[in-house]
Design a protein around this motif. Structure first.
Motif, PDB file in Angstrom:
ATOM      1  N   LEU A  88       0.873  -1.170   0.000  1.00  0.00           N
ATOM      2  CA  LEU A  88       0.000   0.000   0.000  1.00  0.00           C
ATOM      3  C   LEU A  88       0.907   1.216   0.000  1.00  0.00           C
ATOM      4  O   LEU A  88       1.774   1.346   0.870  1.00  0.00           O
ATOM      5  N   ARG A  89       0.721   2.103  -0.974  1.00  0.00           N
ATOM      6  CA  ARG A  89       1.553   3.305  -1.077  1.00  0.00           C
ATOM      7  C   ARG A  89       0.677   4.542  -1.164  1.00  0.00           C
ATOM      8  O   ARG A  89      -0.393   4.518  -1.754  1.00  0.00           O
ATOM      9  N   HIS A  90       1.153   5.611  -0.564  1.00  0.00           N
ATOM     10  CA  HIS A  90       0.542   6.932  -0.702  1.00  0.00           C
ATOM     11  C   HIS A  90       0.702   7.293  -2.176  1.00  0.00           C
ATOM     12  O   HIS A  90       1.822   7.318  -2.700  1.00  0.00           O
ATOM     13  N   THR A  91      -0.383   7.529  -2.890  1.00  0.00           N
ATOM     14  CA  THR A  91      -0.310   7.717  -4.340  1.00  0.00           C
ATOM     15  C   THR A  91       0.563   8.912  -4.724  1.00  0.00           C
ATOM     16  O   THR A  91       1.392   8.798  -5.625  1.00  0.00           O
ATOM     17  N   ALA A  92       0.418  10.040  -4.064  1.00  0.00           N
ATOM     18  CA  ALA A  92       1.170  11.240  -4.449  1.00  0.00           C
ATOM     19  C   ALA A  92       2.664  11.105  -4.154  1.00  0.00           C
ATOM     20  O   ALA A  92       3.498  11.370  -5.012  1.00  0.00           O
ATOM     21  N   SER A  93       3.025  10.678  -2.946  1.00  0.00           N
ATOM     22  CA  SER A  93       4.437  10.635  -2.554  1.00  0.00           C
ATOM     23  C   SER A  93       5.105   9.289  -2.816  1.00  0.00           C
ATOM     24  O   SER A  93       6.324   9.189  -2.756  1.00  0.00           O
ATOM     25  N   PRO A 153      -4.009  10.213   2.987  1.00  0.00           N
ATOM     26  CA  PRO A 153      -3.679  10.392   1.573  1.00  0.00           C
ATOM     27  C   PRO A 153      -4.940  10.583   0.739  1.00  0.00           C
ATOM     28  O   PRO A 153      -5.992  10.030   1.040  1.00  0.00           O
ATOM     29  N   ALA A 154      -4.797  11.395  -0.294  1.00  0.00           N
ATOM     30  CA  ALA A 154      -5.917  11.590  -1.216  1.00  0.00           C
ATOM     31  C   ALA A 154      -6.163  10.312  -1.999  1.00  0.00           C
ATOM     32  O   ALA A 154      -7.232  10.098  -2.520  1.00  0.00           O
ATOM     33  N   GLY A 155      -5.170   9.460  -2.074  1.00  0.00           N
ATOM     34  CA  GLY A 155      -5.298   8.189  -2.773  1.00  0.00           C
ATOM     35  C   GLY A 155      -4.259   7.212  -2.281  1.00  0.00           C
ATOM     36  O   GLY A 155      -3.201   7.602  -1.794  1.00  0.00           O
ATOM     37  N   ILE A 156      -4.580   5.943  -2.401  1.00  0.00           N
ATOM     38  CA  ILE A 156      -3.641   4.873  -2.048  1.00  0.00           C
ATOM     39  C   ILE A 156      -3.473   3.999  -3.280  1.00  0.00           C
ATOM     40  O   ILE A 156      -4.445   3.657  -3.955  1.00  0.00           O
ATOM     41  N   THR A 157      -2.233   3.659  -3.578  1.00  0.00           N
ATOM     42  CA  THR A 157      -1.936   2.745  -4.666  1.00  0.00           C
ATOM     43  C   THR A 157      -1.723   1.362  -4.082  1.00  0.00           C
ATOM     44  O   THR A 157      -0.943   1.186  -3.144  1.00  0.00           O
ATOM     45  N   SER A 204      -3.336  -0.732  -8.769  1.00  0.00           N
ATOM     46  CA  SER A 204      -4.616  -0.040  -8.789  1.00  0.00           C
ATOM     47  C   SER A 204      -4.553   1.157  -7.858  1.00  0.00           C
ATOM     48  O   SER A 204      -4.079   1.036  -6.730  1.00  0.00           O
ATOM     49  N   ARG A 205      -5.036   2.288  -8.328  1.00  0.00           N
ATOM     50  CA  ARG A 205      -5.117   3.496  -7.513  1.00  0.00           C
ATOM     51  C   ARG A 205      -6.543   3.623  -6.993  1.00  0.00           C
ATOM     52  O   ARG A 205      -7.485   3.612  -7.782  1.00  0.00           O
ATOM     53  N   LEU A 206      -6.671   3.770  -5.678  1.00  0.00           N
ATOM     54  CA  LEU A 206      -7.986   3.871  -5.048  1.00  0.00           C
ATOM     55  C   LEU A 206      -8.084   5.210  -4.334  1.00  0.00           C
ATOM     56  O   LEU A 206      -7.150   5.622  -3.644  1.00  0.00           O
ATOM     57  N   GLY A 207      -9.207   5.877  -4.492  1.00  0.00           N
ATOM     58  CA  GLY A 207      -9.379   7.198  -3.898  1.00  0.00           C
ATOM     59  C   GLY A 207      -8.694   8.255  -4.713  1.00  0.00           C
ATOM     60  O   GLY A 207      -7.997   7.977  -5.690  1.00  0.00           O
ATOM     61  N   GLY A 208      -8.871   9.515  -4.275  1.00  0.00           N
ATOM     62  CA  GLY A 208      -8.201  10.643  -4.911  1.00  0.00           C
ATOM     63  C   GLY A 208      -8.454  10.707  -6.351  1.00  0.00           C
ATOM     64  O   GLY A 208      -7.914  11.049  -7.261  1.00  0.00           O
TER      65      GLY A 208
END
Length: 167
Positions: free
Chosen positions: A112-117, A146-150, A163-167
């Protein structure tokens, strides 16, 4: 069997569907921040056919068309706590290798990764005992929601599912 490693986020809850061959005692062991182990168990009844049952997913002639598809979402917690809930189902046969003439083919790692950073929030290693088309649920506690999680998954065939979820 799975191992979860929280990194930039604390994990309040993790849920994963898995299969068992027969009635068994399922155990969980969790080590907290103070290096104390918490161990629990529950007896689960099962009718059989868990790890040695052929995958219904792979028996569908169109399974390759849906392979790797992720259905899910990122939710804000209802209790007002800081963090988020990630819920995702991944189309994957998760073959255990225990069925005649069907080799093991399963997701082995989850990130699980913070999509932006791209900061890693948590990682998990997984065995073939997870059920086909596994459903993952993570309640993450973190200050900077996070605005999104990858979601990144890798199987033993070298496939990378993102897959990117959220944001």
């Amino acid at each position: 069997l799975f191992t979860l490693r929280p990194e930039a986020a604390d994990i309040r809850t993790v849920a994963l569907n898995f299969r068992i061959q027969q009635a068994s005692t399922v155990r969980a062991a969790v080590r907290d921040d103070q290096d104390t182990w918490h161990i629990g168990s529950v007896h689960v009844e099962a009718a059989g056919g868990g790890c040695t049952a052929p995958s219904a997913t792979a028996s569908n002639p169109d399974w390759a068309n849906s392979f790797g598809q992720v259905r899910g979402a990122l939710f804000s917690p209802a209790d007002g706590m800081a963090g988020s809930r990630l819920k995702a189902q991944v189309m994957h046969p998760m073959d255990s290798g225990m069925v005649a003439n069907i080799p093991r083919f399963n997701i082995e790692s989850v990130e699980l990764r913070h999509t932006a950073s791209q900061q890693r929030l948590a990682s998990m290693s997984l065995s073939e005992s997870a059920s086909e088309n596994p459903l993952f649920v993570f309640d993450l506690e973190h200050d900077d929601a996070p605005a999104g999680i990858t979601l990144l998954l890798r199987d033993n065939g070298g496939n990378l599912i993102e897959s990117r979820l959220g944001g």
